[in-house]
Design an enzyme around this catalytic site. Sequence first.
Site, short mmCIF file in Angstrom:
data_model
loop_
_atom_site.label_atom_id
_atom_site.label_comp_id
_atom_site.label_asym_id
_atom_site.label_seq_id
_atom_site.Cartn_x
_atom_site.Cartn_y
_atom_site.Cartn_z
CB SER A 119 11.23 31.75 -3.16
OG SER A 119 12.23 32.69 -2.92
CG ASP A 169 10.19 33.57 0.99
OD1 ASP A 169 9.87 32.90 0.00
OD2 ASP A 169 11.10 33.24 1.77
#
Length: 276
Positions: free
Chosen positions: A46, A165
């Site tokens: 991320s 994610d």
Amino acid sequence: MPETTQPSSHALVVEGGAMRGIFASGVLDGFLDRQYQPFDFCLGVSAGSTNLAAFLAGQRGRNYRVITDYSCRPEFMRFGNFLKGGHWLDLDWLWEITIREIRLDLETFGRQGLPLHVVTTAVADGGPRYITATPDNLEELLKASCSVPLLYRDYPVINGEAMTDGGVADSIPVIKAYEMGARDITVILSHPNGYCKGRSKAPWLIRRLLKDQPALAAAISQRTENYNRSMDFIRNPPADCRIHPIAPPPHFAVGRLTRDSKKLHAGYEMGLLAGS
């Protein structure tokens, strides 16, 4: 899938955490200032992957600007838009404007030679994917790794798979780094030492909101267990492995969606000090 490296390799692992990534951006800028680069490969998740990309491209201060300027603009965080069925975190807008105005130096990134493996989560099975970044796939790969489920409603497609994610499946990929052959691991964290992730307060709501992606909902429900397993590994590594955690100090006041400029700048300065 990244290849296994030679045993005793030195890996750099960087956790995500949205705006909490300001600490890692400071650490990595500190590394750039003193030309500290003893690593054989990197793993990023991320915001951690975007910080690593700027580090490898030699762009000191780029991600400080992304976090403290672009990510704080109302065009990016739009709760009202979310209530109307749009994105809360509008990555489409963020990627478009930063590519146009402060793009990553893809040429330098491609020349530098240090492998960057970006973690994403496959929507279909909820499992992690560790994808090697190239100048051609870097920008879309970073976007996929930063695509927080529900807050960003799309799922970028990488290698034919819908992704989200990377922190869902593997928030701190230190165990993966070890499996790849690293026996010396530097890990930049987004929470102070001693942090343990608590369980989700409403797993039933996640299951309901992601009823069409049950494997992803299950992965989110397992995130706490996986996160704390990684933290246990950091605190108690195998006998043949050395781990060097770099964590924010206890008074680090940046949260996942913090937009307070003073708190963000202070968090960056803490990272810069830790990396210097």
